[in-house]
Write an enzyme that holds these catalytic residues in place. Structure first.
Site, PDB file in Angstrom:
ATOM      1  N   GLY A  12       0.790  -1.223   0.000  1.00 25.89           N
ATOM      2  CA  GLY A  12       0.000   0.000   0.000  1.00 25.89           C
ATOM      3  C   GLY A  12       0.826   1.279   0.000  1.00 25.89           C
ATOM      4  CB  ALA A  51       9.433  -5.251  14.368  1.00 27.31           C
ATOM      5  CG  ASP A  52       3.110  -5.147  17.081  1.00 31.33           C
ATOM      6  OD1 ASP A  52       2.881  -3.945  16.831  1.00 31.33           O
ATOM      7  OD2 ASP A  52       2.297  -5.897  17.658  1.00 31.33           O
ATOM      8  CB  SER A 129      -6.775   9.710   7.978  1.00 35.17           C
ATOM      9  OG  SER A 129      -7.969   9.595   7.224  1.00 35.17           O
ATOM     10  CE1 TYR A 141      -7.311   4.800  10.072  1.00 33.27           C
ATOM     11  CE2 TYR A 141      -8.714   6.539   9.205  1.00 33.27           C
ATOM     12  CZ  TYR A 141      -7.583   5.753   9.112  1.00 33.27           C
ATOM     13  OH  TYR A 141      -6.716   5.929   8.062  1.00 33.27           O
ATOM     14  CB  ALA A 142     -12.331  10.016  13.337  1.00 29.37           C
TER      15      ALA A 142
HETATM   16  P1  NAI Z   1      -2.574  -1.122   4.448  1.00 29.36           P
HETATM   17  O1  NAI Z   1      -3.461  -1.850   5.383  1.00 29.36           O
HETATM   18  O2  NAI Z   1      -2.593  -1.497   3.004  1.00 29.36           O
HETATM   19  O3  NAI Z   1      -1.056  -1.169   4.959  1.00 29.36           O
HETATM   20  C1  NAI Z   1      -0.740  -0.914   6.306  1.00 29.36           C
HETATM   21  C2  NAI Z   1       0.494  -1.717   6.664  1.00 29.36           C
HETATM   22  O4  NAI Z   1       0.801  -1.443   8.048  1.00 29.36           O
HETATM   23  C3  NAI Z   1       0.271  -3.237   6.540  1.00 29.36           C
HETATM   24  O5  NAI Z   1       1.300  -3.819   5.760  1.00 29.36           O
HETATM   25  C4  NAI Z   1       0.298  -3.722   7.975  1.00 29.36           C
HETATM   26  O6  NAI Z   1       0.825  -5.035   8.133  1.00 29.36           O
HETATM   27  C5  NAI Z   1       1.192  -2.677   8.661  1.00 29.36           C
HETATM   28  N1  NAI Z   1       0.959  -2.617  10.107  1.00 29.36           N
HETATM   29  C6  NAI Z   1      -0.234  -2.540  10.748  1.00 29.36           C
HETATM   30  N2  NAI Z   1      -0.052  -2.574  12.078  1.00 29.36           N
HETATM   31  C7  NAI Z   1       1.285  -2.675  12.289  1.00 29.36           C
HETATM   32  C8  NAI Z   1       2.083  -2.763  13.459  1.00 29.36           C
HETATM   33  N3  NAI Z   1       1.526  -2.767  14.683  1.00 29.36           N
HETATM   34  N4  NAI Z   1       3.430  -2.848  13.323  1.00 29.36           N
HETATM   35  C9  NAI Z   1       3.989  -2.872  12.078  1.00 29.36           C
HETATM   36  N5  NAI Z   1       3.274  -2.805  10.931  1.00 29.36           N
HETATM   37  C10 NAI Z   1       1.930  -2.703  11.039  1.00 29.36           C
HETATM   38  O7  NAI Z   1      -2.930   0.435   4.636  1.00 29.36           O
HETATM   39  P2  NAI Z   1      -2.728   1.687   3.665  1.00 29.36           P
HETATM   40  O8  NAI Z   1      -4.010   1.961   2.993  1.00 29.36           O
HETATM   41  O9  NAI Z   1      -1.484   1.542   2.870  1.00 29.36           O
HETATM   42  O10 NAI Z   1      -2.552   2.847   4.771  1.00 29.36           O
HETATM   43  C11 NAI Z   1      -1.280   3.285   5.225  1.00 29.36           C
HETATM   44  C12 NAI Z   1      -1.499   4.473   6.166  1.00 29.36           C
HETATM   45  O11 NAI Z   1      -2.261   5.491   5.496  1.00 29.36           O
HETATM   46  C13 NAI Z   1      -2.288   4.116   7.433  1.00 29.36           C
HETATM   47  O12 NAI Z   1      -1.775   4.854   8.518  1.00 29.36           O
HETATM   48  C14 NAI Z   1      -3.690   4.584   7.091  1.00 29.36           C
HETATM   49  O13 NAI Z   1      -4.433   4.879   8.242  1.00 29.36           O
HETATM   50  C15 NAI Z   1      -3.394   5.827   6.272  1.00 29.36           C
HETATM   51  N6  NAI Z   1      -4.485   6.223   5.395  1.00 29.36           N
HETATM   52  C16 NAI Z   1      -4.911   5.419   4.379  1.00 29.36           C
HETATM   53  C17 NAI Z   1      -5.928   5.847   3.543  1.00 29.36           C
HETATM   54  C18 NAI Z   1      -6.452   5.033   2.406  1.00 29.36           C
HETATM   55  O14 NAI Z   1      -7.428   5.491   1.770  1.00 29.36           O
HETATM   56  N7  NAI Z   1      -5.879   3.887   2.085  1.00 29.36           N
HETATM   57  C19 NAI Z   1      -6.563   7.161   3.730  1.00 29.36           C
HETATM   58  C20 NAI Z   1      -6.043   7.910   4.841  1.00 29.36           C
HETATM   59  C21 NAI Z   1      -5.025   7.461   5.623  1.00 29.36           C
END
Ligand code: NAI
Length: 240
Positions: A12, A51-52, A129, A141-142
């Protein structure tokens, strides 16, 4: 050359940010819970850390990897995040805690753990966001993303003049996270985006790369919306 560390980099938006920062000449340390982070790292000659970020051992492993990389940490991108959406009546304590723990608490804890290791003139970029404006069905989340705005502004003051700290607020971006939404919800959201299309992970990566670069040397404590103009609406139902 400095190191750029990106959390949530297995896929992503995080993966797109990693590619963009690698193209800008940084050596990458990629962090994710998902073992697929190793494949992403191999493709760009980066260091992978499975890692987490929400646990102390996870953050210690990340810090060790930064030290082992042997170069100063120039850029930290706090991108990892999760959603656990529900209407308020259905929102469990666990859903509330998980989202605030990972999206907000761990962002603060990882930044504090790494700030001393950062090079002078380093840049932190947090991924917020536009949902911080308020979304029905995304109370947790908000709230976590609104916290990112306050955290960013406060860290910017705390670490100035040595480091800059900014945030990007994406709107609706086509990723696995948003693919999990029902099609009718996605279509409704896109119909309300003034630019009439979902954003791409690369669009967010471009904003992050600019904030992390010397071109933004006089920018700190700011929130940059990257949402196709949708930050004007505040009461539109579920959307990341
Ligand atoms: P996604 O779900 O595709 O990727 C998020 C990644 O973070 C995943 O690979 C996941 O394994 C990793 N992750 C989650 N918890 C973790 C932890 N505790 N430790 C290590 N890694 C962890 O999400 P996406 O869409 O790429 O979003 C990325 C960021 O952008 C997030 O913060 C999301 O809230 C933000 N965001 C996304 C939007 C969207 O429309 N996709 C819109 C606004 C904000």
């Amino acid at each position: 050359m400095t190191i750029a560390l990106v959390t949530g980099a297995a896929r992503g938006i995080g993966a797109a940010i990693a590619h963009r920062l690698a193209a800008a000449g940084h050596r990458l340390v990629l962090v994710d819970l998902n073992p697929a982070v190793r494949d992403s790292a191999a493709a760009m000659d980066a260091v992978a850390v499975e890692a987490d970020i929400a646990t102390a051992p996870g953050r210690a492993a990340i810090r060790d990897a930064v030290h082992a990389a042997g170069e100063p940490l120039g850029v930290l991108v706090n991108n990892a995040g999760i959603t656990r959406d529900a209407l308020v009546a259905d929102l469990t304590e666990d859903m509330f805690r998980q989202v605030t723990r990972i999206n907000l608490g761990a962002t603060y804890e990882l930044t504090s753990a790494l700030a001393a290791d950062m090079a002078d003139d380093g840049a932190v970029v947090n991924i917020g966001s536009r949902a911080h404006l308020g979304n029905v069905g995304q109370f947790n989340y908000a709230m976590s993303k609104a916290g990112i705005v306050g955290l960013t502004r406060s860290l910017a003051l705390a670490y100035a003049p040595r480091l800059r700290v900014n945030a990007v607020a994406p709107g609706f971006i086509a990723t696995d996270m948003t693919d999990a939404m029902p099609v009718r919800v996605r279509e409704r959201i896109v119909s309300r985006v003034p630019l009439r299309k979902p954003g791409r992970p690369e669009d967010i990566a471009g904003a992050v790369a600019w904030l992390a670069s010397p071109e933004a040397r006089y920018v700190t404590g700011q929130l940059v919306y990257c949402c196709g103009g949708r930050s004007y609406g505040t009461t539109e139902g579920t959307a990341t």
